[in-house]
Scaffold this motif. Structure first.
Motif, PDB file in Angstrom:
ATOM      1  N   ARG A  96      -1.567  -1.386   7.505  1.00  0.00           N
ATOM      2  CA  ARG A  96      -0.607  -0.576   6.753  1.00  0.00           C
ATOM      3  C   ARG A  96      -0.023  -1.354   5.575  1.00  0.00           C
ATOM      4  O   ARG A  96       0.208  -0.795   4.506  1.00  0.00           O
ATOM      5  CB  ARG A  96       0.495  -0.113   7.692  1.00  0.00           C
ATOM      6  CG  ARG A  96       1.257   1.047   7.199  1.00  0.00           C
ATOM      7  CD  ARG A  96       2.180   1.568   8.265  1.00  0.00           C
ATOM      8  NE  ARG A  96       2.788   2.791   7.811  1.00  0.00           N
ATOM      9  CZ  ARG A  96       3.706   3.443   8.458  1.00  0.00           C
ATOM     10  NH1 ARG A  96       4.113   2.998   9.630  1.00  0.00           N
ATOM     11  NH2 ARG A  96       4.219   4.533   7.975  1.00  0.00           N
ATOM     12  N   GLY A  97       0.200  -2.646   5.784  1.00  0.00           N
ATOM     13  CA  GLY A  97       0.744  -3.487   4.726  1.00  0.00           C
ATOM     14  C   GLY A  97      -0.223  -3.645   3.569  1.00  0.00           C
ATOM     15  O   GLY A  97       0.180  -3.684   2.400  1.00  0.00           O
ATOM     16  N   ILE A  98      -1.514  -3.731   3.875  1.00  0.00           N
ATOM     17  CA  ILE A  98      -2.525  -3.863   2.831  1.00  0.00           C
ATOM     18  C   ILE A  98      -2.569  -2.602   1.981  1.00  0.00           C
ATOM     19  O   ILE A  98      -2.684  -2.671   0.759  1.00  0.00           O
ATOM     20  CB  ILE A  98      -3.908  -4.163   3.458  1.00  0.00           C
ATOM     21  CG1 ILE A  98      -3.894  -5.533   4.110  1.00  0.00           C
ATOM     22  CG2 ILE A  98      -5.012  -4.079   2.418  1.00  0.00           C
ATOM     23  CD1 ILE A  98      -5.139  -5.840   4.920  1.00  0.00           C
ATOM     24  N   LYS A  99      -2.463  -1.450   2.627  1.00  0.00           N
ATOM     25  CA  LYS A  99      -2.464  -0.185   1.887  1.00  0.00           C
ATOM     26  C   LYS A  99      -1.271  -0.107   0.941  1.00  0.00           C
ATOM     27  O   LYS A  99      -1.401   0.355  -0.179  1.00  0.00           O
ATOM     28  CB  LYS A  99      -2.452   1.002   2.849  1.00  0.00           C
ATOM     29  CG  LYS A  99      -3.766   1.236   3.533  1.00  0.00           C
ATOM     30  CD  LYS A  99      -3.708   2.476   4.392  1.00  0.00           C
ATOM     31  CE  LYS A  99      -5.018   2.718   5.102  1.00  0.00           C
ATOM     32  NZ  LYS A  99      -4.977   3.915   5.944  1.00  0.00           N
ATOM     33  N   ARG A 100      -0.130  -0.560   1.410  1.00  0.00           N
ATOM     34  CA  ARG A 100       1.070  -0.548   0.559  1.00  0.00           C
ATOM     35  C   ARG A 100       0.899  -1.470  -0.635  1.00  0.00           C
ATOM     36  O   ARG A 100       1.253  -1.113  -1.763  1.00  0.00           O
ATOM     37  CB  ARG A 100       2.305  -0.958   1.358  1.00  0.00           C
ATOM     38  CG  ARG A 100       2.844   0.125   2.213  1.00  0.00           C
ATOM     39  CD  ARG A 100       4.147  -0.284   2.829  1.00  0.00           C
ATOM     40  NE  ARG A 100       4.629   0.783   3.701  1.00  0.00           N
ATOM     41  CZ  ARG A 100       5.668   0.675   4.483  1.00  0.00           C
ATOM     42  NH1 ARG A 100       6.344  -0.463   4.514  1.00  0.00           N
ATOM     43  NH2 ARG A 100       6.048   1.678   5.228  1.00  0.00           N
ATOM     44  N   VAL A 101       0.363  -2.650  -0.400  1.00  0.00           N
ATOM     45  CA  VAL A 101       0.154  -3.609  -1.486  1.00  0.00           C
ATOM     46  C   VAL A 101      -0.830  -3.032  -2.501  1.00  0.00           C
ATOM     47  O   VAL A 101      -0.608  -3.111  -3.719  1.00  0.00           O
ATOM     48  CB  VAL A 101      -0.339  -4.966  -0.934  1.00  0.00           C
ATOM     49  CG1 VAL A 101      -0.814  -5.873  -2.063  1.00  0.00           C
ATOM     50  CG2 VAL A 101       0.748  -5.638  -0.125  1.00  0.00           C
ATOM     51  N   LEU A 102      -1.913  -2.433  -2.017  1.00  0.00           N
ATOM     52  CA  LEU A 102      -2.883  -1.823  -2.924  1.00  0.00           C
ATOM     53  C   LEU A 102      -2.260  -0.668  -3.708  1.00  0.00           C
ATOM     54  O   LEU A 102      -2.522  -0.515  -4.903  1.00  0.00           O
ATOM     55  CB  LEU A 102      -4.108  -1.342  -2.152  1.00  0.00           C
ATOM     56  CG  LEU A 102      -5.057  -2.440  -1.681  1.00  0.00           C
ATOM     57  CD1 LEU A 102      -6.171  -1.852  -0.822  1.00  0.00           C
ATOM     58  CD2 LEU A 102      -5.625  -3.201  -2.847  1.00  0.00           C
ATOM     59  N   LEU A 103      -1.447   0.141  -3.040  1.00  0.00           N
ATOM     60  CA  LEU A 103      -0.777   1.249  -3.723  1.00  0.00           C
ATOM     61  C   LEU A 103       0.150   0.736  -4.816  1.00  0.00           C
ATOM     62  O   LEU A 103       0.172   1.275  -5.928  1.00  0.00           O
ATOM     63  CB  LEU A 103      -0.003   2.102  -2.718  1.00  0.00           C
ATOM     64  CG  LEU A 103       0.713   3.316  -3.280  1.00  0.00           C
ATOM     65  CD1 LEU A 103      -0.303   4.301  -3.852  1.00  0.00           C
ATOM     66  CD2 LEU A 103       1.537   3.987  -2.207  1.00  0.00           C
ATOM     67  N   VAL A 104       0.896  -0.313  -4.530  1.00  0.00           N
ATOM     68  CA  VAL A 104       1.796  -0.902  -5.525  1.00  0.00           C
ATOM     69  C   VAL A 104       0.988  -1.464  -6.699  1.00  0.00           C
ATOM     70  O   VAL A 104       1.365  -1.284  -7.860  1.00  0.00           O
ATOM     71  CB  VAL A 104       2.692  -1.982  -4.885  1.00  0.00           C
ATOM     72  CG1 VAL A 104       3.417  -2.798  -5.941  1.00  0.00           C
ATOM     73  CG2 VAL A 104       3.683  -1.347  -3.927  1.00  0.00           C
ATOM     74  N   LEU A 105      -0.132  -2.133  -6.407  1.00  0.00           N
ATOM     75  CA  LEU A 105      -0.964  -2.682  -7.472  1.00  0.00           C
ATOM     76  C   LEU A 105      -1.554  -1.577  -8.350  1.00  0.00           C
ATOM     77  O   LEU A 105      -1.575  -1.699  -9.579  1.00  0.00           O
ATOM     78  CB  LEU A 105      -2.080  -3.542  -6.889  1.00  0.00           C
ATOM     79  CG  LEU A 105      -1.658  -4.900  -6.339  1.00  0.00           C
ATOM     80  CD1 LEU A 105      -2.842  -5.593  -5.680  1.00  0.00           C
ATOM     81  CD2 LEU A 105      -1.069  -5.766  -7.435  1.00  0.00           C
TER      82      LEU A 105
END
Length: 77
Positions: A2-11
């Motif tokens: 879930r954290g990776i998805k958030r980081v990718l979304l922010v990027l």
């Protein structure tokens, strides 16, 4: 995960914001649009392109809903 998805979304959001900023900064020259005798004030090109984008983003889904309703009525009747 879930954290990776958030980081990718922010990027992705950051890249989109940077692309929009670059577009606005590169299109500062003023233009006036004229259509059917109606003329706009002289504004940067980016303003007109952004307004056209927003209009398309509103009209596109609206037309999709109308077409799907019409198709659904034909199937029911």
């Amino acid at each position: 995960m879930r954290g990776i998805k958030r980081v990718l979304l922010v990027l992705v959001a950051l890249l989109v914001a940077l692309a929009v900023l670059a577009f606005v900064l590169e299109n500062q020259q003023g233009v006036a649009l004229s259509f059917l005798g109606w003329t706009t004030a002289q504004l940067p090109v980016a303003v007109f392109v952004t307004l056209a984008l927003i209009a398309g983003m509103l009209i596109g889904p609206l037309l999709g809903v109308l077409v799907s309703r019409k198709a659904r009525r034909k199937h029911v009747a």
